[in-house]
Design an enzyme around this catalytic site. Structure first.
Site, PDB file in Angstrom:
ATOM      1  N   CYS A  96       4.661  44.664   1.382  1.00  0.00           N
ATOM      2  CA  CYS A  96       5.345  43.603   2.131  1.00  0.00           C
ATOM      3  C   CYS A  96       4.402  42.414   2.308  1.00  0.00           C
ATOM      4  O   CYS A  96       3.286  42.584   2.796  1.00  0.00           O
ATOM      5  CB  CYS A  96       5.773  44.168   3.476  1.00  0.00           C
ATOM      6  SG  CYS A  96       5.890  42.950   4.780  1.00  0.00           S
ATOM      7  N   GLU A  97       4.867  41.226   1.902  1.00  0.00           N
ATOM      8  CA  GLU A  97       3.968  40.073   1.960  1.00  0.00           C
ATOM      9  C   GLU A  97       3.828  39.510   3.378  1.00  0.00           C
ATOM     10  O   GLU A  97       3.008  38.642   3.623  1.00  0.00           O
ATOM     11  CB  GLU A  97       4.407  38.981   0.993  1.00  0.00           C
ATOM     12  CG  GLU A  97       5.633  38.209   1.390  1.00  0.00           C
ATOM     13  CD  GLU A  97       5.987  37.156   0.347  1.00  0.00           C
ATOM     14  OE1 GLU A  97       5.502  37.229  -0.783  1.00  0.00           O
ATOM     15  OE2 GLU A  97       6.777  36.255   0.688  1.00  0.00           O
ATOM     16  N   HIS A  98       4.639  39.982   4.301  1.00  0.00           N
ATOM     17  CA  HIS A  98       4.530  39.489   5.675  1.00  0.00           C
ATOM     18  C   HIS A  98       3.519  40.280   6.506  1.00  0.00           C
ATOM     19  O   HIS A  98       2.971  39.753   7.464  1.00  0.00           O
ATOM     20  CB  HIS A  98       5.894  39.541   6.366  1.00  0.00           C
ATOM     21  CG  HIS A  98       6.938  38.733   5.663  1.00  0.00           C
ATOM     22  ND1 HIS A  98       8.156  39.240   5.295  1.00  0.00           N
ATOM     23  CD2 HIS A  98       6.909  37.462   5.222  1.00  0.00           C
ATOM     24  CE1 HIS A  98       8.840  38.307   4.680  1.00  0.00           C
ATOM     25  NE2 HIS A  98       8.113  37.222   4.611  1.00  0.00           N
ATOM     26  N   HIS A  99       3.336  41.537   6.147  1.00  0.00           N
ATOM     27  CA  HIS A  99       2.430  42.384   6.934  1.00  0.00           C
ATOM     28  C   HIS A  99       1.366  43.075   6.076  1.00  0.00           C
ATOM     29  O   HIS A  99       0.494  43.755   6.608  1.00  0.00           O
ATOM     30  CB  HIS A  99       3.217  43.472   7.669  1.00  0.00           C
ATOM     31  CG  HIS A  99       4.213  42.935   8.640  1.00  0.00           C
ATOM     32  ND1 HIS A  99       5.530  42.716   8.310  1.00  0.00           N
ATOM     33  CD2 HIS A  99       4.077  42.551   9.932  1.00  0.00           C
ATOM     34  CE1 HIS A  99       6.171  42.221   9.371  1.00  0.00           C
ATOM     35  NE2 HIS A  99       5.316  42.111  10.361  1.00  0.00           N
ATOM     36  N   GLN A 152      11.588  42.278  -0.632  1.00  0.00           N
ATOM     37  CA  GLN A 152      12.427  43.130  -1.488  1.00  0.00           C
ATOM     38  C   GLN A 152      13.508  42.334  -2.233  1.00  0.00           C
ATOM     39  O   GLN A 152      13.822  42.629  -3.383  1.00  0.00           O
ATOM     40  CB  GLN A 152      13.061  44.227  -0.627  1.00  0.00           C
ATOM     41  CG  GLN A 152      13.716  45.312  -1.458  1.00  0.00           C
ATOM     42  CD  GLN A 152      14.243  46.442  -0.593  1.00  0.00           C
ATOM     43  OE1 GLN A 152      13.585  46.833   0.357  1.00  0.00           O
ATOM     44  NE2 GLN A 152      15.411  46.959  -0.915  1.00  0.00           N
ATOM     45  N   HIS A 185      10.197  50.120   4.438  1.00  0.00           N
ATOM     46  CA  HIS A 185       9.130  49.156   4.693  1.00  0.00           C
ATOM     47  C   HIS A 185       8.295  49.720   5.835  1.00  0.00           C
ATOM     48  O   HIS A 185       8.807  49.879   6.944  1.00  0.00           O
ATOM     49  CB  HIS A 185       9.721  47.808   5.101  1.00  0.00           C
ATOM     50  CG  HIS A 185      10.465  47.126   3.996  1.00  0.00           C
ATOM     51  ND1 HIS A 185      10.181  45.851   3.576  1.00  0.00           N
ATOM     52  CD2 HIS A 185      11.465  47.561   3.199  1.00  0.00           C
ATOM     53  CE1 HIS A 185      10.978  45.514   2.574  1.00  0.00           C
ATOM     54  NE2 HIS A 185      11.778  46.538   2.335  1.00  0.00           N
ATOM     55  N   CYS A 222       6.206  48.382   7.558  1.00  0.00           N
ATOM     56  CA  CYS A 222       6.067  47.457   8.691  1.00  0.00           C
ATOM     57  C   CYS A 222       7.213  47.626   9.682  1.00  0.00           C
ATOM     58  O   CYS A 222       7.090  47.247  10.840  1.00  0.00           O
ATOM     59  CB  CYS A 222       5.984  46.017   8.204  1.00  0.00           C
ATOM     60  SG  CYS A 222       7.362  45.524   7.186  1.00  0.00           S
TER      61      CYS A 222
HETATM   62 ZN    ZN Z   1       6.814  43.438   6.652  1.00  0.00          ZN
END
Ligand code: ZN
Length: 225
Positions: A113-116, A154, A182, A184
């Site tokens: 996941c590129e956010h976390h 995704q 995910h 996260c």
């Molecule tokens: Zn995430």
């Protein structure tokens, strides 16, 4: 305060997992450094993070971690950022004249996941209808793996897989469904262990109700060997 507002916006986007484009947002100078130069820099950055957290990097168990993580980022889990690693586009003539749908299901997805920067783990299911060209079955697994080995959302992964296969197979008639967990979401934040995320992209004839239904029926077959 604009900066605080921006940080708030980023935090909100992060937890909502909104993607901004079907292209991975790369910098212009993304490939000016060699892999080993990148590993050297990231090694220092990881060391800095761990030391900031208060860890003693002279400890035997931790001293190899910065180098290990840097190598893993560049060569493995984010290796799909490097266009040189894209699977070659070798295709074959459809000698059997097979004109029905071909489905490759339960392709393992390991992404991040590129956010976390936490793992995304799941299954991809791909279908296409040949217009004269076919690809080796494992090519579909390789294409999924190549695009998965990037910081990802995704939705973007699903679209990138379909676009690549449309290009390779020279047809719009390609579809992909991904069902993934995910970490996260599962292991932090809302901590919902049970939830998974489903995304889909239907190209060409797969947009029609009947063909879409056929694909979804095949992937819901319970395959056990
Ligand atoms: Zn995430």
């Amino acid at each position: 305060m604009k900066i605080e507002k921006d940080i708030q916006d980023f935090d909100t986007i992060g937890d909502d997992h909104v993607g901004s484009s079907s292209e991975t947002p790369l910098r212009q100078d993304a490939f000016e450094l060699t892999s080993s130069e990148k590993i050297d820099i990231i090694k220092g950055d990881v060391k800095h993070i761990l030391e900031t957290l208060g860890l003693d990097l002279t400890d035997d168990s931790l001293k190899g971690t910065p180098n290990r993580v840097a190598k893993m980022f560049v060569n493995e889990i984010f290796g799909g950022l490097d266009p040189a690693k894209k699977p070659s586009a070798s295709t074959f003539d459809n000698k059997y004249k097979y004109g029905e749908m071909l489905v490759e299901k339960n392709i393992t997805v390991y992404s991040t996941c590129e956010h976390h920067l936490l793992p995304i783990v799941g299954k991809a299911h791909i279908a296409y209808i040949s217009n004269g060209t076919v690809v080796g079955l494992s090519k579909m697994n390789r294409i999924v793996d190549y695009f998965a080995k990037r910081p990802q959302v995704q939705e973007r992964l699903t679209i990138q897989v379909v676009k690549e296969l449309q290009k390779v197979l020279n047809t719009e008639d390609v579809a992909c469904v991904i069902d993934a967990k995910h970490l996260c979401v599962n292991s932090r934040g809302i901590k919902d262990v049970a939830s998974s995320t489903i995304t889909s992209e239907f190209g060409g004839i797969f947009k029609t109700k009947e063909t879409k239904r056929e694909f979804l029926d095949y992937i819901s077959l319970d395959t056990a060997f």
